[in-house]
Design a protein around this motif. Structure first.
Motif, PDB file in Angstrom:
ATOM      1  N   UNK A 175     -45.106 -29.585 -40.491  1.00  0.00           N
ATOM      2  CA  UNK A 175     -45.711 -28.796 -39.420  1.00  0.00           C
ATOM      3  C   UNK A 175     -44.666 -27.933 -38.728  1.00  0.00           C
ATOM      4  N   UNK A 176     -43.505 -28.487 -38.491  1.00  0.00           N
ATOM      5  CA  UNK A 176     -42.436 -27.711 -37.851  1.00  0.00           C
ATOM      6  C   UNK A 176     -42.050 -26.513 -38.702  1.00  0.00           C
ATOM      7  N   UNK A 177     -41.989 -26.721 -40.017  1.00  0.00           N
ATOM      8  CA  UNK A 177     -41.647 -25.630 -40.929  1.00  0.00           C
ATOM      9  C   UNK A 177     -42.740 -24.572 -40.969  1.00  0.00           C
ATOM     10  N   UNK A 178     -44.005 -25.003 -41.063  1.00  0.00           N
ATOM     11  CA  UNK A 178     -45.119 -24.059 -41.165  1.00  0.00           C
ATOM     12  C   UNK A 178     -45.316 -23.263 -39.885  1.00  0.00           C
ATOM     13  N   UNK A 180     -45.731 -19.153 -39.112  1.00  0.00           N
ATOM     14  CA  UNK A 180     -47.061 -18.632 -38.790  1.00  0.00           C
ATOM     15  C   UNK A 180     -47.228 -18.247 -37.317  1.00  0.00           C
ATOM     16  N   UNK A 181     -46.132 -18.134 -36.592  1.00  0.00           N
ATOM     17  CA  UNK A 181     -46.232 -17.648 -35.223  1.00  0.00           C
ATOM     18  C   UNK A 181     -46.465 -18.747 -34.209  1.00  0.00           C
ATOM     19  N   UNK A 182     -46.769 -18.337 -32.989  1.00  0.00           N
ATOM     20  CA  UNK A 182     -46.898 -19.294 -31.874  1.00  0.00           C
ATOM     21  C   UNK A 182     -48.215 -20.080 -31.927  1.00  0.00           C
ATOM     22  N   UNK A 183     -48.275 -21.090 -32.773  1.00  0.00           N
ATOM     23  CA  UNK A 183     -49.454 -21.943 -32.880  1.00  0.00           C
ATOM     24  C   UNK A 183     -49.075 -23.334 -32.383  1.00  0.00           C
ATOM     25  N   UNK A 184     -49.926 -23.908 -31.562  1.00  0.00           N
ATOM     26  CA  UNK A 184     -49.678 -25.240 -31.020  1.00  0.00           C
ATOM     27  C   UNK A 184     -50.352 -26.274 -31.915  1.00  0.00           C
ATOM     28  N   UNK A 185     -49.578 -27.281 -32.330  1.00  0.00           N
ATOM     29  CA  UNK A 185     -50.107 -28.342 -33.174  1.00  0.00           C
ATOM     30  C   UNK A 185     -50.187 -29.632 -32.352  1.00  0.00           C
ATOM     31  N   UNK A 186     -51.358 -30.022 -31.901  1.00  0.00           N
ATOM     32  CA  UNK A 186     -51.476 -31.256 -31.117  1.00  0.00           C
ATOM     33  C   UNK A 186     -51.061 -32.476 -31.945  1.00  0.00           C
ATOM     34  N   UNK A 187     -50.380 -33.423 -31.287  1.00  0.00           N
ATOM     35  CA  UNK A 187     -49.934 -34.623 -31.989  1.00  0.00           C
ATOM     36  C   UNK A 187     -51.118 -35.410 -32.532  1.00  0.00           C
ATOM     37  N   UNK A 188     -52.243 -35.384 -31.815  1.00  0.00           N
ATOM     38  CA  UNK A 188     -53.410 -36.128 -32.261  1.00  0.00           C
ATOM     39  C   UNK A 188     -53.942 -35.660 -33.599  1.00  0.00           C
ATOM     40  N   UNK A 189     -53.774 -34.367 -33.918  1.00  0.00           N
ATOM     41  CA  UNK A 189     -54.242 -33.840 -35.201  1.00  0.00           C
ATOM     42  C   UNK A 189     -53.390 -34.395 -36.337  1.00  0.00           C
ATOM     43  N   UNK A 190     -52.060 -34.442 -36.125  1.00  0.00           N
ATOM     44  CA  UNK A 190     -51.182 -34.991 -37.151  1.00  0.00           C
ATOM     45  C   UNK A 190     -51.480 -36.471 -37.388  1.00  0.00           C
ATOM     46  N   UNK A 223     -61.770 -16.135 -43.748  1.00  0.00           N
ATOM     47  CA  UNK A 223     -62.678 -17.272 -43.834  1.00  0.00           C
ATOM     48  C   UNK A 223     -62.669 -17.886 -45.231  1.00  0.00           C
ATOM     49  N   UNK A 224     -62.601 -17.050 -46.255  1.00  0.00           N
ATOM     50  CA  UNK A 224     -62.520 -17.569 -47.614  1.00  0.00           C
ATOM     51  C   UNK A 224     -61.243 -18.370 -47.821  1.00  0.00           C
ATOM     52  N   UNK A 225     -60.133 -17.853 -47.291  1.00  0.00           N
ATOM     53  CA  UNK A 225     -58.844 -18.542 -47.418  1.00  0.00           C
ATOM     54  C   UNK A 225     -58.903 -19.910 -46.761  1.00  0.00           C
ATOM     55  N   UNK A 226     -59.514 -19.971 -45.572  1.00  0.00           N
ATOM     56  CA  UNK A 226     -59.591 -21.243 -44.851  1.00  0.00           C
ATOM     57  C   UNK A 226     -60.522 -22.234 -45.548  1.00  0.00           C
ATOM     58  N   UNK A 284     -53.413 -24.932 -40.581  1.00  0.00           N
ATOM     59  CA  UNK A 284     -52.535 -23.914 -39.991  1.00  0.00           C
ATOM     60  C   UNK A 284     -52.988 -22.516 -40.396  1.00  0.00           C
ATOM     61  N   UNK A 285     -53.364 -22.348 -41.680  1.00  0.00           N
ATOM     62  CA  UNK A 285     -53.814 -21.035 -42.144  1.00  0.00           C
ATOM     63  C   UNK A 285     -55.079 -20.596 -41.423  1.00  0.00           C
ATOM     64  N   UNK A 286     -56.008 -21.519 -41.250  1.00  0.00           N
ATOM     65  CA  UNK A 286     -57.260 -21.178 -40.563  1.00  0.00           C
ATOM     66  C   UNK A 286     -56.979 -20.741 -39.126  1.00  0.00           C
TER      67      UNK A 286
END
Length: 522
Positions: A355-358, A362-372, A59-62, A394-396
């Motif tokens: 995002x593709x690199x991160x 960081x594993x199987x995390x889905x990044x919605x296009x709307x967030x970008x 939580x501190x990191x995020x 991504x870290x959070x």
């Protein structure tokens, strides 16, 4: 900090006096720092406590971001718990005291959310066995005294201590190159295409093309990235060429050091025998007369011998304040390539690449296009903040285990989003337009109707209508008490010119992006 270092389940044995008496639910960081030996203080191996500490760290990191977390919390170790308190270890007294001043309340709150029974958080200063400095002892007169570095006299030949035959980075002259900053990792858009093309040409050419190449633009727009990319590409294509990259600050440091040790000839040899000299952020030698004098002669020597010089700054050569006129004129000899503030398309492209690199790391995390798209719209200041915002999201998600959503991104980035919600004022528009067209601000507000003044005034009125919520009469009053019909005429005129004249359209678009992005040259 590493939870895997936990050993025995015994409670820490502190050298100091007995523990402080029971306190209300807050941190006891305000008591004097005590030191303990890690050999006498085995950490607690309670898996429940370790898991609580992992969640607190996440939580501190995020919340704080990677840079702040790494600076103050990465080296903090969990020691154990007992008698209603959690015990942590800081590597230095300075870090421990910083936690007292800045993060005491937040750290205590996070622990209480994990376990209501833990009322206090105690941070001690750890001392490792053998880490204490050896006591000073008298040196015989016949022996060479050992003094601090600041007092050590230099050998008569500085070059002998930092040989030119090896890597200039290894010799401590140049700065190391970041392996992430390559041409392949640079996202090209309308705002940086000229600078990118010029950098490519210089890096790939077998002879000197633009000399000097001067890259300029605001903070975090990619100047340093391009300079590192040039160095990497030259080293790949022509490894025999001697490339030296460093900041203007380090150039000044090396020069002052040479003056101090009375060895300026070695300094001149180091800098005037390279094939490619790259100096970043040259504006930092502003007002440094002696450094500017040496820079002037170094620049001339390299140009005269057909060696490549690449310079970066936060503004164009003619706008560098505190730099001698003769230097500014020489910096404008070659090609000056401006890197403008990023537009929406470029910011989105950068986010997609990062995002593709991160996500791959960081594993199987889905990044919605709307967030970008949301981040590209809202984080407009510079690329560093844009990438930092993406890292925090991504870290959070990775550490806390929550899916990435628009709501989660807004919550994690609320402080950064608040800073980017800047209001553009009419006064700021007037000042920026006056600077851009090189007219006096007083003339724009006067009754003068000369075209050299009237056109910038109309552009400023147009942008005031587009970028602020002020009414037409209010805008007119800000421009020397003009009527609202004058503002309407200005808006229509600039609209017509933008449709008929591509140059006017580009000027207005650039000014809008500079204002929305907080300015191009900070």
């Amino acid at each position: 900090m590493n939870e895997n270092k936990m050993g025995s389940a015994a409670k820490p044995a502190f050298r100091a006096a007995s523990a402080a008496p029971s306190a209300p639910a807050d941190m006891t960081l305000r008591e004097p720092a005590r030191e303990f030996s890690l050999e006498r203080a085995p950490v607690n191996n309670d898996p429940v406590l370790a898991e609580q500490w992992r969640r607190v760290r996440a939580r501190l990191h995020a919340e704080l971001g990677e840079a702040t977390f790494d600076s103050w919390f990465k080296q903090i170790e969990l020691i154990g718990s007992g008698e209603g308190k959690v015990q942590l270890a800081a590597p230095t007294r300075f870090i421990r005291n910083w936690l007292v001043s800045h993060y005491a309340d937040r750290l205590a709150t996070l622990w209480r959310e994990e376990d209501q029974a833990l009322l206090r958080v105690e941070v001690q200063v750890q001392t490792r066995p053998g880490a204490a400095p050896a006591p000073e002892r008298e040196v015989p007169r016949s022996a060479e005294p050992v003094r601090p570095v600041a007092k050590t006299p230099a050998p008569s030949n500085l070059a002998a201590r930092e040989p030119l035959s090896g890597s200039l980075e290894d010799a401590g002259v140049g700065a190391p190159l970041d392996p992430r900053f390559t041409f392949d990792a640079f996202v090209v858009g309308k705002s940086n295409e000229l600078a990118h093309a010029a950098a490519r040409r210089v890096a790939e050419a077998t002879d000197v093309t633009f000399n000097p190449l001067f890259l300029y633009g605001g903070v975090g727009l990619g100047k340093t990235h391009l300079m590192h990319a040039i160095a990497w590409e030259i080293r790949r294509r022509q490894p025999e060429r001697k490339v030296l990259y460093l900041s203007a600050e380090k150039f000044m440091y090396q020069f002052v050091r040479a003056l101090r040790f009375k060895d300026t000839m070695a300094f001149k040899q180091q800098f005037r025998t390279v094939d490619v000299l790259m100096i970043d952020d040259v504006q930092f030698i502003s007002g440094k007369e002696s450094t500017q004098e040496e820079f002037f002669h170094t620049f001339n020597a390299l140009i005269d011998h057909n060696r490549q010089v690449i310079i970066s700054a936060d503004r164009s050569p003619s706008d560098l304040e505190g730099i001698e006129e003769r230097i500014r004129s020489r910096l404008g000899w070659g090609l000056a390539a401006d890197i403008h503030p990023t537009d929406y398309e470029l910011r989105l492209g950068i986010l997609q690449a990062k995002a593709e690199e991160m996500l791959g790391r960081n594993g199987p995390i889905v990044m919605p296009a709307g967030v970008l798209e949301f981040l590209a719209h809202r984080i407009v200041s510079n690329v560093r903040e844009l990438e930092g915002a993406l890292k925090r999201v991504v870290a959070y998600a990775s550490l806390v285990g929550r899916p990435i959503t628009l709501e989660m991104s807004q919550d994690v980035l609320r402080d950064l989003l608040r800073c980017n919600d800047r209001k553009v004022t009419i006064e700021e528009i007037q000042r920026r337009v006056a600077e851009y067209y090189n007219v006096r601000l007083a003339d724009m507000l006067s009754a003068r109707r000369a075209r050299a003044v009237a056109r910038p005034r109309q552009v400023a009125m147009y942008l005031s209508k587009q970028l602020t919520t002020r009414s037409l009469p209010e805008i007119g009053r800000k421009f020397g008490g003009r009527d609202h019909t004058t503002v309407i005429h200005a808006v229509r005129k600039i609209d017509e010119l933008c449709q008929a004249d591509q140059g006017m359209e580009e000027d207005v678009d650039l000014l809008r992006r500079m204002l929305e992005g907080g300015g191009g040259a900070n």
